[in-house]
Write a protein that holds these residues in place. Structure first.
Motif, PDB file in Angstrom:
ATOM      1  N   ASN A   1       0.796  -1.226   0.000  1.00  0.00           N
ATOM      2  CA  ASN A   1       0.000   0.000   0.000  1.00  0.00           C
ATOM      3  C   ASN A   1       0.832   1.280   0.000  1.00  0.00           C
ATOM      4  OD1 ASN A   1       0.768  -0.707   2.786  1.00  0.00           O
ATOM      5  ND2 ASN A   1      -0.279   1.196   3.261  1.00  0.00           N
ATOM      6  N   VAL A   2       0.137   2.364  -0.241  1.00  0.00           N
ATOM      7  CA  VAL A   2       0.737   3.694  -0.135  1.00  0.00           C
ATOM      8  C   VAL A   2      -0.162   4.501   0.793  1.00  0.00           C
ATOM      9  CG1 VAL A   2       1.252   5.841  -1.332  1.00  0.00           C
ATOM     10  CG2 VAL A   2       1.784   3.658  -2.419  1.00  0.00           C
ATOM     11  N   THR A   3       0.416   4.961   1.885  1.00  0.00           N
ATOM     12  CA  THR A   3      -0.355   5.794   2.814  1.00  0.00           C
ATOM     13  C   THR A   3      -0.235   7.231   2.335  1.00  0.00           C
ATOM     14  OG1 THR A   3       0.100   4.278   4.638  1.00  0.00           O
ATOM     15  CG2 THR A   3      -0.604   6.524   5.218  1.00  0.00           C
ATOM     16  N   ASP A   4      -1.343   7.722   1.790  1.00  0.00           N
ATOM     17  CA  ASP A   4      -1.290   9.061   1.194  1.00  0.00           C
ATOM     18  C   ASP A   4      -2.096  10.102   1.961  1.00  0.00           C
ATOM     19  OD1 ASP A   4      -3.671   7.906   0.557  1.00  0.00           O
ATOM     20  OD2 ASP A   4      -3.630   8.436  -1.559  1.00  0.00           O
TER      21      ASP A   4
ATOM     22  N   GLU B   1       5.197   9.998  -3.692  1.00  0.00           N
ATOM     23  CA  GLU B   1       4.855   8.673  -4.196  1.00  0.00           C
ATOM     24  C   GLU B   1       5.611   8.448  -5.510  1.00  0.00           C
ATOM     25  OE1 GLU B   1       0.738   7.558  -4.654  1.00  0.00           O
ATOM     26  OE2 GLU B   1       1.318   5.810  -5.868  1.00  0.00           O
TER      27      GLU B   1
ATOM     28  N   HIS C   1      -4.291   2.730  -2.280  1.00  0.00           N
ATOM     29  CA  HIS C   1      -4.040   3.991  -1.579  1.00  0.00           C
ATOM     30  C   HIS C   1      -5.072   4.191  -0.483  1.00  0.00           C
ATOM     31  CE1 HIS C   1      -1.750   4.460  -5.225  1.00  0.00           C
ATOM     32  NE2 HIS C   1      -1.218   5.574  -4.772  1.00  0.00           N
TER      33      HIS C   1
END
Length: 462
Positions: free
Chosen positions: A66-69, A93, A113
């Motif tokens: 995942n990408v914690t945005d 990112e 995300h």
RNA sequence: GGCGGCGUGGCCGAGUGGUUAGGCAGGGGCCUGCAAAGCCCCGUACUCCGGUUCGAAUCCGGACGCCGCCUCCA
């Protein structure tokens, strides 16, 4: 049979896929508020190697990272730089994927995300509140850790013990200092989403629960991340799933730290700080090799000296690729390389396989491969070209299985340099050594390293 | 305070109750016109003190040193 240390049980256990032939793995990714650092690089490399090995073993791997945005740090940076949270997240990112690409880390099957899952998180938090394991306060919604009987499993400590060591916190409304935020009420000017608990945003620990269950399903096989995520992040993920009665990760794996000697990482002198810095000045494969030469659960020393060490070791591998004209393997593709394993190549593959199956023992596997490199050259020196060629290919394929590509770095040379090479060959044929040496110097001035092989002068970039 | 980890030859870094880790650096030799690449040989290490054992760097106890987690750090 692949075995891996399980942080939940404290022992090396067999990895038994939920669905035969497939492996569902989730790797906690970065919060994109700054340039990635060496630690991010390590976890990415370690789990990329694991994924590639599982694939090599014939499993189809569903790899979610995942990408914690959306996060406090992103908000803080946006405020500081008078820009938007979206802009900050998008910028970093971008840097993240750029760095991973340079490292040769294969793209995840899915890269969810946090901001795309807010609705699902709100639903999950609502369920937790309905079950009375979460409660509202003036600034949001908190999870009541006391509701999970085995809370502390990953930390290796019971709840009371963890609570005793916790530092005093200002929030008087929390029932326990260990209770964590599921939902944070928005302060003026902050990004926010609507929810039954008021305008706000999700806490960090919920996104991975929602996204992993959504993309991999209940009882997925493997949950990975850096050692620092073991507690509280992963514990808190577990707690939420447990409170809902939903089977979660069946195996937990954590990688060790990046150390920088006695000194803190700093930009002064030769200390590297960010992956971006490192990749700007070294062959990315050197970092992969450095990471491979330490066991994934051990700390690894990353300094200018250890990077230089790995870079020179890499030259030895590339020299093998040159001598045996090996194909470049281990690109972005995760396709299994089918080779016919015979003789010493088969023995090597068996040895490497045994080591990697045993809790991903890359350092011993790498040692075996380096011994094979020596053996390969020796075979060739004895004139046993076929055996040498096969063994060399086996070495390349097995390094490739760990994502390390051996490169024959002879490049296309320009006409002027080619002319110098031709003149040097002529001089050598005429035994005009002074002239030959002079031409070597001239080629050196053009940035070429000159080697004389059976076929004459060969140049390459050092 | 609680929990956990670590201390290996010049450097990095595995492993193991008794037999060569590996790489890099260094020394010697071979090959080469000289180099480069490569091959062969060389270091005989395991924080300290006790204990168990025929035998411990490896097991147990203690000491010292270092580190991590118990704070939304990969």
């Amino acid at each position: 049979m692949i075995r891996l240390y399980d942080s939940a049980t404290g022992e090396v256990r067999e990895v038994r896929p939920r669905d035969p032939g497939r492996l569902a793995m989730y790797v906690c990714g970065p919060t994109v508020y700054d340039l990635p650092h060496l630690g991010h690089g390590r976890f990415a490399l370690v789990w990329d190697v694991a994924r590639r090995w599982f694939t090599f073993r014939g499993l189809v791997v569903d790899y979610v990272s995942n990408v914690t945005d959306i996060d406090d740090k992103i908000i803080a940076r946006a405020a500081r730089e008078a820009t938007s949270e979206h802009e900050v997240a998008a910028t970093y990112e971008d840097e993240w994927w750029r760095a991973l690409a340079r490292l040769g880390v294969a793209a995840p099957t899915h890269a969810p995300h946090a901001t795309h899952y807010v609705e699902s998180m709100v639903t999950l938090i609502g369920e937790l509140v309905a079950r009375d394991v979460a409660y509202r306060t003036g600034d949001g919604v908190y999870f009541d850790v006391a509701c999970v009987p085995d809370y502390g499993l990953l930390a290796g400590q019971p709840l009371d013990s963890l609570r005793a060591g916790a530092r005093v916190e200002a929030n008087e409304e929390k029932r326990s200092v260990l209770d964590f935020a599921l939902w944070k009420a928005a302060k003026p000017g902050e990004p926010h989403w609507a929810s039954p608990f008021g305008e706000g945003r999700p806490g960090w620990h919920t996104e991975c629960v929602v996204m992993s269950l959504d993309l991999l399903g209940e009882g997925f096989d493997l949950h990975c991340g850096g050692l620092d995520l073991k507690f509280p992040h992963h514990e808190n993920e577990r707690a939420q799933a447990a409170a809902l009665g939903r089977p979660f990760a069946r195996h937990w794996a954590h990688n060790g730290w990046v150390m920088v000697g006695e000194q803190k990482m700093s930009k002064s002198l030769d200390n590297f700080t960010t992956l971006t810095d490192l990749l700007a000045r070294t062959d990315p494969r050197a970092y992969r090799l450095l990471v491979l030469r330490a066991h994934y659960r051990s700390p690894v020393e990353v300094t200018a000296a250890t990077i230089a060490d790995a870079t020179r070791a890499l030259e030895r591998l590339d020299a093998l690729a040159r001598r045996f004209a090996l194909p470049r393997l281990a690109g972005a593709s995760l396709v299994r390389d089918e080779v016919e394993w015979r003789g010493e190549a088969a023995a090597l593959a068996a040895a490497v396989g045994t080591h990697l199956d045993d809790d991903l023992n890359t350092p011993v596997a790498v040692a075996a491969l380096f011994e094979a490199v020596t053996r390969t050259h020796a075979l060739a020196d004895e004139g046993r070209a076929d055996e040498a060629g096969q063994l060399a290919l086996a070495v390349a394929v097995l390094f490739g299985a760990m994502g390390l590509a051996l490169e024959d770095r002879r490049e296309e040379i320009d006409a002027h340099s080619a002319e110098l090479v031709a003149r040097r060959d002529a001089a050598r044929a005429a035994r005009d050594w002074a002239r030959a040496d002079e031409l070597r110097d001239q080629l050196g001035a053009q940035g070429w390293l000159v080697e004389d092989g059976p076929a004459g002068t060969v140049v390459r970039r050092p």
